[in-house]
Design a protein around this motif. Structure first.
Motif, PDB file in Angstrom:
ATOM      1  N   ARG A 388       0.819  -1.251   0.105  1.00  0.00           N
ATOM      2  CA  ARG A 388       0.038   0.058  -0.185  1.00  0.00           C
ATOM      3  C   ARG A 388       0.900   1.344  -0.093  1.00  0.00           C
ATOM      4  NH1 ARG A 388      -2.361  -3.422   3.473  1.00  0.00           N
ATOM      5  NH2 ARG A 388      -4.675  -3.965   3.113  1.00  0.00           N
ATOM      6  N   ALA A 389       2.007   0.885   0.639  1.00  0.00           N
ATOM      7  CA  ALA A 389       2.784   2.328   0.830  1.00  0.00           C
ATOM      8  C   ALA A 389       3.388   2.758  -0.665  1.00  0.00           C
ATOM      9  CB  ALA A 389       3.939   2.199   1.957  1.00  0.00           C
ATOM     10  N   LEU A 390       3.705   1.429  -1.169  1.00  0.00           N
ATOM     11  CA  LEU A 390       4.406   1.601  -2.599  1.00  0.00           C
ATOM     12  C   LEU A 390       3.429   2.313  -3.542  1.00  0.00           C
ATOM     13  CD1 LEU A 390       6.727   1.274  -4.348  1.00  0.00           C
ATOM     14  CD2 LEU A 390       5.963  -1.283  -4.815  1.00  0.00           C
ATOM     15  N   VAL A 416       6.492  -5.922  -3.906  1.00  0.00           N
ATOM     16  CA  VAL A 416       6.864  -5.188  -5.097  1.00  0.00           C
ATOM     17  C   VAL A 416       6.274  -5.838  -6.554  1.00  0.00           C
ATOM     18  CG1 VAL A 416       8.781  -3.920  -6.342  1.00  0.00           C
ATOM     19  CG2 VAL A 416       8.734  -4.220  -4.018  1.00  0.00           C
ATOM     20  N   GLU A 417       6.781  -7.187  -6.671  1.00  0.00           N
ATOM     21  CA  GLU A 417       6.446  -7.638  -7.845  1.00  0.00           C
ATOM     22  C   GLU A 417       5.222  -7.734  -8.408  1.00  0.00           C
ATOM     23  OE1 GLU A 417       8.226 -11.851  -8.083  1.00  0.00           O
ATOM     24  OE2 GLU A 417      10.068 -11.284  -7.279  1.00  0.00           O
ATOM     25  N   PRO A 418       4.183  -7.757  -7.353  1.00  0.00           N
ATOM     26  CA  PRO A 418       2.766  -7.883  -8.039  1.00  0.00           C
ATOM     27  C   PRO A 418       2.273  -6.405  -8.519  1.00  0.00           C
ATOM     28  CG  PRO A 418       2.741  -8.821  -5.800  1.00  0.00           C
ATOM     29  CD  PRO A 418       4.321  -8.186  -6.140  1.00  0.00           C
ATOM     30  N   VAL A 419       2.943  -5.317  -7.718  1.00  0.00           N
ATOM     31  CA  VAL A 419       2.780  -3.934  -8.176  1.00  0.00           C
ATOM     32  C   VAL A 419       3.498  -3.744  -9.685  1.00  0.00           C
ATOM     33  CG1 VAL A 419       2.944  -1.421  -7.825  1.00  0.00           C
ATOM     34  CG2 VAL A 419       2.637  -3.058  -5.906  1.00  0.00           C
ATOM     35  N   PRO A 446      16.907 -12.250 -10.887  1.00  0.00           N
ATOM     36  CA  PRO A 446      15.496 -11.343 -10.833  1.00  0.00           C
ATOM     37  C   PRO A 446      14.501 -12.249 -11.821  1.00  0.00           C
ATOM     38  CG  PRO A 446      17.053  -9.843 -11.213  1.00  0.00           C
ATOM     39  CD  PRO A 446      17.854 -11.031 -11.493  1.00  0.00           C
ATOM     40  N   PRO A 447      13.324 -12.492 -11.319  1.00  0.00           N
ATOM     41  CA  PRO A 447      12.469 -13.190 -12.168  1.00  0.00           C
ATOM     42  C   PRO A 447      12.082 -12.407 -13.517  1.00  0.00           C
ATOM     43  CG  PRO A 447      11.421 -12.886  -9.963  1.00  0.00           C
ATOM     44  CD  PRO A 447      12.851 -11.933 -10.076  1.00  0.00           C
ATOM     45  N   ARG A 453      10.638  -5.376 -16.870  1.00  0.00           N
ATOM     46  CA  ARG A 453       9.748  -3.860 -16.599  1.00  0.00           C
ATOM     47  C   ARG A 453      10.718  -3.082 -15.560  1.00  0.00           C
ATOM     48  NH1 ARG A 453       6.091  -7.833 -16.819  1.00  0.00           N
ATOM     49  NH2 ARG A 453       4.150  -7.420 -17.455  1.00  0.00           N
ATOM     50  N   ALA A 454      11.918  -3.479 -15.316  1.00  0.00           N
ATOM     51  CA  ALA A 454      12.886  -2.735 -14.395  1.00  0.00           C
ATOM     52  C   ALA A 454      14.150  -2.426 -15.107  1.00  0.00           C
ATOM     53  CB  ALA A 454      12.847  -3.328 -13.106  1.00  0.00           C
TER      54      ALA A 454
END
Length: 621
Positions: A388-390, A416-419, A446-447, A453-454
């Motif tokens: 939520r904070a993210l 993080v990953e779901p976002v 990393p996946p 995306r990063a």
């Protein structure tokens, strides 16, 4: 009315009697535990609460507040984090309903960590730097804990605990089962029954971490307008809570974000202040360029182990520099990509800086943050990372790249990953970019969903601590250069980048080429680590990395053809490896089988012409 913000910390005089290893098992079986913390890790309360007779936790908050609205916003954020900690555990919810577990939100800006324990007829207190988190209490990071066992010392700390607890509000179990709303805050629930008098300071330091609080605070302006002045403070009563239900502030009334690029006006807004673009010929621009160059040159000065790794790290940090200075525009580029039908994944809103400890990950991110803001901007500790904070940060409206430092693998994966996967789906308003740093071994991969995306930066060159004098001198010199950076170079860089991006779709090439040219002008020639680079260059590097990874797998595991598709039997690691390889190579994972795509093998040059004979790498017999 009580003073909520004491004038200074308490000093307790203690004597050293020895030391011993700490274990959470020492808290299990306690009759009662009273804890003061400002954060708690996922699952620790869930695991510990059922193993003690009674447990009470008061959550403080580390961010200073300047008004009532910000205090309410902090309680809202804290309540959301507590929900994630206890939801899904019926055992914990039953402990909350029965009163054996009590959670409270402090109105104070408390940063203290204190644990008062009653066990087997004895009482002792633990105080120090460790929050109520697994990382802090299980040795995941350096912490200090002091144990007090004498009755007078325990009584004094219990009195300090009670001071904070008196200004804290109990969280009702029912609140944790529904979505957080302003009306459900414990502080406002108390004010609805009886007026509460609070005192807040008139001035607080400018801290970027308060930006999310500032945005959330807008929802509580109706309360602040109805609050009644009192000597030394304000009174919040039932009428103020009623005003919250009847009215919400309009979005157009929101103040300026922390950072916003104003190209038409020839500058940028930072913390509400307009700062014009600068010419590269300004003296302070050249001074900052030299300071940032010296900072990266230290990786080539012999202070870091392994020359090749140090050189590659300087080059990687230069690319991170290019990303960070482009990141304020990345949300705009992402919208343009959607409009023009381009791949949104080419415009990363995230940077992931991972690798060995002691490689300067935090230092370089602090430098880059200061180079954009012009003032020190401390990273957000990874312990405060939450889904939520993210999301709240992404929606803050700011274009300033926020940094989460020392994030754990588990938190990154779960929060993080779901976002990351959902952020690029459709054009939106301004999305605040975020950088993460965490320690990882060389085997960490990393996946693939994150890789696509990063923007990834791997750090492997470690400062040589075998020469402490040289290492300390390198740190001192880096700090001197850090203090010389005040945002002038970025303000001279940005106009050129905006101009270049009108024609150039490759943001990495536009940014690295401009930085290389500017450094060449200031130095006579660009540093060896400053080179223009295209996104396609990174793609080729990734292709070579995947080829090398797959070659290693093929040497260890025989390929079987089933249904016209190559299968690799990898055992329990099949699913993890499947997530780490690109989708154009992996068909699917079935149990311990990794099923590959023929075209993917052909793309890697590992399968040519007819299927048989395959290369030796493919295990043909």
């Amino acid at each position: 009315m009580r003073e909520l913000f004491p004038t200074g910390p308490k000093v307790l005089r203690v004597s050293f009697l020895g030391e011993e290893a700490f274990s959470l098992e020492g808290l299990e079986g306690a009759d009662r535990i009273f804890a003061l913390t400002y954060s708690a890790s996922e699952g620790l309360i869930r695991d510990l609460a059922p193993k003690v007779g009674e447990m009470e936790v008061v959550f403080g908050h580390p961010v200073p507040v300047a008004n009532l609205q910000q205090l309410f916003a902090l309680q809202e954020l804290a309540l959301e984090e507590i929900q994630g900690e206890v939801r899904g555990s019926e055992e914990v919810m039953e402990a909350l309903r029965s009163g054996r577990l009590r959670l409270l939100l402090s109105r104070r800006a408390s940063h203290a960590k204190l644990y008062l324990v009653e066990k087997g007829g004895c009482r002792f207190a633990l105080a120090g730097s460790a929050n109520l988190s697994r990382r802090a209490l299980e040795g995941g990071q350096t912490e200090l804990l002091f144990s007090l066992e004498d009755e007078e010392g325990v009584e004094r700390l219990f009195a300090l605990y009670q001071e904070v607890r008196r200004e804290a509000d109990l969280v009702r179990p029912e609140v944790l089962l529904r979505q957080v709303s302003p009306e459900s805050l414990p502080l406002l629930e108390a004010a609805e029954k009886r007026a509460v008098v609070l005192q807040v300071p008139k001035e607080v330091p400018v801290v970027y971490r308060a930006e999310v609080v500032l945005k959330r605070a807008k929802a509580y302006e109706p309360v602040a307008k109805e609050a009644r002045p009192k000597p030394g403070g304000v009174e919040v009563g039932p009428k103020a809570v009623k005003a919250l239900r009847l009215g919400r502030p309009q979005s157009e009334e929101e103040g300026p974000p922390f950072l916003e690029v104003r190209e038409e006006e020839g500058g940028l807004i930072v913390m509400g202040e307009f700062r014009p673009f600068l010419s590269p010929e300004e003296p302070e621009v050249r001074e900052e360029a030299l300071a940032m160059t010296r900072f990266l040159n230290r990786y080539l000065s012999g202070h870091f182990l392994h020359e090749k790794e140090a050189r590659e790290q300087a080059e990687a940090y230069f690319r991170l520099w290019a990303w960070y200075w482009t990141a304020p525009l990345m949300s705009r580029l992402l919208r343009r990509a959607h409009l023009e039908g381009l791949s949104p994944h080419s415009y990363p809103l995230y940077a992931l800086v991972f690798g060995k400890s002691g490689t300067g990950k935090t230092s370089v991110l602090r430098l880059l943050s200061r180079s954009v803001a012009g003032v020190p901007v401390e990273p957000i500790p990874g312990t405060e990372l939450g889904k939520r904070a993210l999301l709240a940060i992404h929606e803050s409206g700011s274009e300033f790249p926020v940094v989460f430092d020392d994030v754990t693998h588990r938190d990154f994966s779960e929060k993080v990953e779901p976002v990351v996967k959902s952020l690029y789906e459709a054009p939106r308003g301004t999305i605040t970019p975020v950088a993460f740093s965490f320690n990882a071994s060389q085997s960490y991969v990393p996946p693939e969903e994150v890789r696509r995306r990063a923007f990834l930066v791997y750090a492997q060159a470690v400062l040589d601590e075998t020469r402490p004098e040289a290492a300390n001198r390198a740190r001192a010199q880096a700090q001197e250069d850090f203090l010389r950076v005040r945002g002038a170079f970025f303000r001279a860089f940005l106009p050129g980048l905006l101009e270049a991006l009108r024609e150039e779709g490759d943001w990495l090439f536009a940014s690295t080429r401009l930085l290389t040219d500017l450094l060449g002008e200031f130095l006579g020639a660009p540093p060896s680590w400053a080179k223009p680079m295209r996104l396609s260059d990174l793609s080729q590097s990734r292709l070579a990395e995947v080829r090398e990874r797959l070659q290693g797998l093929l040497k260890m595991h025989k390929v079987e053809w089933k249904g016209g598709k190559p299968h690799l039997r990898l055992g329990p690691d099949a699913r993890r490896i499947g997530r780490e390889l690109p989708g154009w190579l992996v068909e699917e994972v079935q149990g311990d089988l990794l099923i590959l795509k023929e075209k993917g093998l052909e793309r890697l040059g590992l399968l040519r012409g007819s299927r048989w004979p395959l290369w030796e790498l493919l295990g043909a017999k």
